[in-house]
Design an enzyme around this catalytic site. Structure first.
Site, PDB file in Angstrom:
ATOM      1  N   TYR A 142       0.868  -1.253   0.145  1.00  0.00           N
ATOM      2  CA  TYR A 142      -0.021  -0.039  -0.031  1.00  0.00           C
ATOM      3  C   TYR A 142       0.960   1.396   0.073  1.00  0.00           C
ATOM      4  CZ  TYR A 142      -4.690  -1.857   0.865  1.00  0.00           C
ATOM      5  OH  TYR A 142      -5.878  -2.614   0.545  1.00  0.00           O
ATOM      6  N   LYS A 191       3.153 -15.461   2.199  1.00  0.00           N
ATOM      7  CA  LYS A 191       3.235 -16.296   1.086  1.00  0.00           C
ATOM      8  C   LYS A 191       4.629 -16.665   0.805  1.00  0.00           C
ATOM      9  CE  LYS A 191       1.774 -17.978  -2.673  1.00  0.00           C
ATOM     10  NZ  LYS A 191       0.791 -19.153  -2.800  1.00  0.00           N
ATOM     11  N   ASP A 223      -3.161 -18.453   0.613  1.00  0.00           N
ATOM     12  CA  ASP A 223      -4.068 -19.015  -0.087  1.00  0.00           C
ATOM     13  C   ASP A 223      -4.779 -20.349   0.617  1.00  0.00           C
ATOM     14  OD1 ASP A 223      -1.676 -20.258  -0.293  1.00  0.00           O
ATOM     15  OD2 ASP A 223      -1.607 -20.981  -2.129  1.00  0.00           O
ATOM     16  N   ASP A 247      -6.431  -7.028   4.267  1.00  0.00           N
ATOM     17  CA  ASP A 247      -7.520  -6.349   3.780  1.00  0.00           C
ATOM     18  C   ASP A 247      -8.399  -7.543   2.892  1.00  0.00           C
ATOM     19  OD1 ASP A 247      -9.074  -4.369   2.374  1.00  0.00           O
ATOM     20  OD2 ASP A 247      -7.951  -4.880   0.349  1.00  0.00           O
ATOM     21  N   ASP A 251     -12.352  -9.065   5.036  1.00  0.00           N
ATOM     22  CA  ASP A 251     -13.355  -8.888   4.380  1.00  0.00           C
ATOM     23  C   ASP A 251     -14.149 -10.420   4.337  1.00  0.00           C
ATOM     24  OD1 ASP A 251     -13.323  -6.309   3.437  1.00  0.00           O
ATOM     25  OD2 ASP A 251     -14.098  -6.830   1.647  1.00  0.00           O
TER      26      ASP A 251
HETATM   27  C1  IPM Z   1     -10.208  -1.250   4.173  1.00  0.00           C
HETATM   28  C2  IPM Z   1     -10.652  -0.679   2.682  1.00  0.00           C
HETATM   29  C3  IPM Z   1      -9.373   0.267   2.270  1.00  0.00           C
HETATM   30  C4  IPM Z   1      -8.172  -0.567   2.368  1.00  0.00           C
HETATM   31  C5  IPM Z   1      -9.718   0.990   1.098  1.00  0.00           C
HETATM   32  C6  IPM Z   1     -10.869   1.965   0.856  1.00  0.00           C
HETATM   33  C7  IPM Z   1      -8.261   1.923   0.962  1.00  0.00           C
HETATM   34  O1  IPM Z   1     -10.859  -1.328   1.702  1.00  0.00           O
HETATM   35  O2  IPM Z   1     -10.226  -0.499   5.079  1.00  0.00           O
HETATM   36  O3  IPM Z   1     -10.135  -2.329   4.152  1.00  0.00           O
HETATM   37  O4  IPM Z   1      -7.708  -1.234   1.177  1.00  0.00           O
HETATM   38  O5  IPM Z   1      -7.480  -0.643   3.304  1.00  0.00           O
HETATM   39 MG    MG Z   2     -10.799  -3.677   2.657  1.00  0.00          MG
END
Ligand code: IPM
Ligand code: MG
Length: 357
Positions: A142, A191, A223, A247, A251
Site C-alpha cells: 500500500y 506467502k 491461499d 485487507d 473481508d
Molecule cells: C479497508 C478498505 C481500504 C483498504 C480502502 C478503502 C483503501 O478496503 O479499510 O479495508 O484497502 O485498506
Molecule cells: Mg478492505
C-alpha cells in the site's frame, strides 16, 4: 474524565451511523460521569466537495490533538471518476500514515442471535466464531514505491511490497499481546513459498514468539488461509498478516459472520491512540434513508472506550446493550433475512441508548 474525540462523519451512511454512536456515547457519559467532547472534521468526499482535497491539513491537526478518532465511512459514486490519488479513499490511507496507525484490529464475531445469517453450514460454526484479524496498516504494498514505466512489453505499472524487520516486529507484538488476552493462538499468514518479504515476515514473527511461550504459533500461506477460513474458521483466534493480505482476509472473515453491519474495527498507534470505524463502507445506495445499521459504529465506539480510554466497564455496557437489542428481536434491514422486528437507523440508536442501564 474528559475525552476529546475527533469525529469524521464522512460520506454516504457515515453521518447517520455516527450520529447514533455519539448519542450512545453521550448516554455512557451521563451514566458513568464522563464528558466526551466531539470535534467534527472533514475527510473523504465531504472534504473534496468543500475544500477540494480529500484530507485537509486541519483534519490531520485536529485528529492529532485529540485523544481518539471516530470515523463513519468515506467514498461514493459521486467521486468514482476522480484519478486514483484524488479519490476519497486516499483520505483513509493518509490518516493511517499521518497518525501512525500501524495496527488494525478487525474482530469477526458471530452474534448468537444472528447465527442464521452465517452463509456456512451450521456444523461448521456450531459453538460460535470469534476471531480477530490483526492487519499491518502502514506498510507493505500500500505504501511501497509505485509507478509507471516503459518495458520491452510496452507500458507497465508496479507496486513494491517492502517490510522492515521493525514493522513486522511491532505488529507481531500487538498480535501476541492480544492472543494472551484471548485464546493464546496466533496464526501468521504470509506467502513465504514465493515472496522474500514473506520469508522475512515469518522469521521475525518466530523471533517475537519466543517471548510468548504460552502462545501457540502457526504459519499459514495466504491461499490456504482463505480456504481454511470457510472450511474450519473455528481454528483461528488471532490472525496476524500484512496490509494487503489483511485487507482481503478481513473481508472474508467479516462475510462469514453474515453481518458486516455489525463489525467494528480499531486502528492503533504506539501508545493508546487509535482511530475507530465500522468495517462496512459508505453504502451510498441506502444513504439518508434511515436504513443503515449503526451497530458496527456503536461497537467501534465501544472499542475506543476499551482500547484508548481504558474504560472496559463502559465498553461492556455498550456491547451488552447491542446484544440485548438483538435478543429482543429487533433487526435493521441488513439483518432481516430471517424475520424479526424491523427498525431503522435511528430506532436502533434509541433502543441501544435505552438498553444501557
Ligand atoms: C479497508 C478498505 C481500504 C483498504 C480502502 C478503502 C483503501 O478496503 O479499510 O479495508 O484497502 O485498506
Ligand atoms: Mg478492505
Amino acid at each position: 474524565m474528559n475525552y476529546k474525540i475527533a469525529v469524521v462523519p464522512g460520506d454516504g451512511i457515515g453521518p447517520e451511523v455516527i450520529e447514533q454512536a455519539l448519542r450512545v456515547l453521550d448516554k455512557i457519559g451521563d451514566t458513568y460521569n464522563h464528558t466526551f467532547e466531539y470535534m467534527k472534521v472533514l475527510a473523504g468526499g465531504a472534504a473534496i466537495d468543500t475544500t477540494g482535497g480529500c484530507l485537509p491539513q486541519e483534519t490531520i491537526d485536529i485528529c492529532k490533538s485529540s485523544d481518539a478518532v471516530l470515523l463513519g465511512a468515506v467514498g461514493g459514486w459521486k467521486w468514482d471518476t476522480l484519478p486514483g490519488d484524488e479519490r476519497p479513499e486516499r483520505a483513509l490511507l493518509g490518516l493511517r500514515k499521518e497518525l501512525g496507525l500501524f495496527a488494525n484490529l478487525r474482530p469477526a464475531i458471530l452474534f448468537e442471535d444472528l447465527a442464521q445469517a452465517c452463509p456456512l453450514k451450521p456444523e461448521i460454526i456450531s459453538g460460535g466464531l470469534d476471531l480477530v484479524v490483526v492487519r499491518e496498516l502502514t506498510g507493505g504494498i500500500y505504501f511501497g514505491e509505485k509507478g509507471l514505466k516503459e518495458t520491452d512489453l510496452g507500458p507497465a505499472a508496479y507496486d513494491v511490497e517492502l517490510y522492515s524487520e521493525e514493522e513486522v516486529r511491532r505488529i507481531a507484538v500487538v498480535a501476541f499481546d492480544m492472543a494472551m488476552k484471548r485464546g493464546k493462538k496466533v496464526t501468521s499468514v504470509d506467502k513465504a513459498n514465493v515472496l522474500e518479504s514473506s520469508r522475512l515476515w515469518r522469521r521475525v514473527v518466530a523471533e517475537v514468539s519466543k517471548d510468548y511461550p504460552e502462545v501457540e504459533l502457526n504459519n499459514l500461506y495466504v491461499d490456504n488461509t482463505a480456504m481454511q477460513m470457510v472450511l474450519n474458521p473455528k481454528q483461528f483466534d488471532v490472525i496476524v498478516t500484512s496490509n494487503i493480505f489483511g485487507d482481503i482476509l478481513s473481508d472474508e472473515a467479516s462475510q462469514i459472520t453474515g453481518s458486516i453491519g455489525m463489525l467494528p474495527s480499531a486502528s492503533l498507534a504506539k501508545g493508546n491512540f487509535g482511530m475507530y470505524e465500522p468495517v462496512h463502507g459508505s453504502a451510498p445506495d441506502i444513504a439518508g434513508q434511515n436504513k443503515a445499521n449503526p451497530m458496527a459504529t456503536i461497537l467501534s465506539a465501544a472499542m475506543m472506550l476499551r482500547y484508548t480510554f481504558g474504560l472496559s466497564k463502559e465498553a461492556d455496557a455498550i456491547e451488552k446493550a447491542v446484544k440485548d437489542v438483538l435478543a429482543a428481536g429487533y433487526r435493521t434491514p441488513d439483518l432481516m433475512a430471517n424475520g424479526g422486528k424491523e427498525i431503522g437507523t435511528k430506532e436502533a440508536g434509541d433502543l441501544i441508548v435505552d438498553f444501557i442501564a
